[in-house]
Enzyme design. Structure first.
Site, PDB file in Angstrom:
ATOM      1  N   LEU A  40       0.814  -1.211   0.000  1.00 58.13           N
ATOM      2  CA  LEU A  40       0.000   0.000   0.000  1.00 58.13           C
ATOM      3  C   LEU A  40       0.848   1.262   0.000  1.00 58.13           C
ATOM      4  CD1 LEU A  40      -2.725  -1.018   2.625  1.00 58.13           C
ATOM      5  CD2 LEU A  40      -2.990  -0.932   0.139  1.00 58.13           C
ATOM      6  N   ARG A  42       5.199   2.868   0.946  1.00 60.37           N
ATOM      7  CA  ARG A  42       6.544   2.673   1.490  1.00 60.37           C
ATOM      8  C   ARG A  42       7.179   4.038   1.679  1.00 60.37           C
ATOM      9  NH1 ARG A  42       9.092  -0.870  -2.148  1.00 60.37           N
ATOM     10  NH2 ARG A  42       8.859  -2.651  -0.760  1.00 60.37           N
ATOM     11  N   GLY A  46       8.979   2.771   6.839  1.00 55.34           N
ATOM     12  CA  GLY A  46       8.883   1.341   6.595  1.00 55.34           C
ATOM     13  C   GLY A  46       7.905   1.069   5.473  1.00 55.34           C
ATOM     14  N   ASP A 163       1.610  15.435  11.895  1.00 57.40           N
ATOM     15  CA  ASP A 163       1.824  15.210  10.466  1.00 57.40           C
ATOM     16  C   ASP A 163       0.484  15.106   9.747  1.00 57.40           C
ATOM     17  OD1 ASP A 163       3.430  14.962   8.220  1.00 57.40           O
ATOM     18  OD2 ASP A 163       3.693  12.804   8.421  1.00 57.40           O
TER      19      ASP A 163
END
Length: 291
Positions: A40, A42, A46, A163
């Protein structure tokens, strides 16, 4: 329709955070419980994969974070040591529909795995906006209201996301429910100033950080929400990449009634930005059409 706010079905139950010491057993147990699907996303954090829970066919997402990239650890209520992202998720992931639910986590020798809810038909807000070029104000209002409520929930739990951006908001296309995801940049909410910034530098960095090297959590969050709303109704970021925001910067604002709300959120002085409660009570949020 996806633009209407409907009651979501209850998410799968939150499982207690746990460690499975032997790596082989943990990985074997994971394969016995979940079928891994497509990648989904990267990034520096991670990787995130789609997966299916074999016991009931429920769709989930599995986030894999290398242990060497986990900078901050904390304690869960049962005194278990865990990455701060998991500790923060445990605080806010309590059945509240506007925040992604943490279902389980596993600690391996080299990785930490998080099993998260993942609606069967969903799209992150960035792709949701891009597919439409921009959102009509009534659609933006409903999604923005849900984001505000999710942020208020996090704040009440003592969590600062840090964020907030379209990529970190998931839209359930079946119900119209918006969910705040990815607490990898999050921290504990404090009343004193922060002198470390986390999050994408080009996204929602408030000018007080750029100019002075500090920021307060609540007004910095309001700034990022103003950037988000501008992206929703205009289809683009209010500032150019790498642009140094000056005190006399002129904003390019939409024609609709949301422009007043955006202007308030993007005030250069953090003391002049509204609170979350003031945003929720703003006439545009109440759909009051002022002349």
């Amino acid at each position: 329709p996806a633009t209407q706010h409907q009651r979501s079905p209850p998410p799968p139950p939150l499982l207690p955070a746990r460690r499975v010491p032997p790596a082989g057993k943990a990985q074997q147990g994971l394969k016995e419980q979940y079928r891994l699907g497509s990648l989904l996303g990267r990034g520096g954090f991670g990787s995130v994969f789609a997966a299916t829970r074999l016991s009931d066919g429920a769709p989930v997402a599995i986030k894999r974070v290398p242990r060497k990239r986990v900078r901050h650890w904390g304690e869960l209520p049962d005194s278990t040591s865990a990455p701060l992202e998991i500790v923060l998720l445990a605080k806010v992931s309590t059945g509240f529909p506007g925040v992604v639910q943490l279902l389980e986590w596993l600690e391996l020798p080299n990785d930490v795995l998080m099993v998260l809810e993942h609606p069967e038909r969903c799209q992150d807000l960035q792709h949701f906006i891009r597919a439409r070029r921009f959102l009509p104000e009534e659609v933006a209002r409903e999604l923005f209201r849900q984001v505000l409520e999710a942020v208020r929930h996090c704040t009440s739990c003592g969590v600062l996301h840090r964020d907030i951006k379209p990529e970190n908001i998931l839209v359930d296309l079946a119900t119209g429910q918006a969910k705040l995801i990815d607490f990898g940049c999050g921290t504990y909410l404090q009343d004193t100033a922060y002198n470390h910034y986390a999050g994408e530098p080009t996204q929602g960095v408030p000018p007080e950080w750029t100019h002075f090297g500090w920021y307060y959590g609540r007004p910095a969050t309001i700034w990022s929400l103003g950037v988000l709303l501008h992206q929703m109704v205009c289809g683009k970021h209010p500032f150019r990449r790498g642009q140094n925001i000056s005190w006399d910067h002129q904003l390019s604002l939409p024609q609709g009634l949301s422009q007043d709300l955006i202007r308030q959120c993007l005030s250069m002085l953090d003391s002049e930005r509204p609170s979350l409660e003031e945003l929720l009570c703003h006439p545009w949020m109440q759909d009051i059409h002022l002349p």
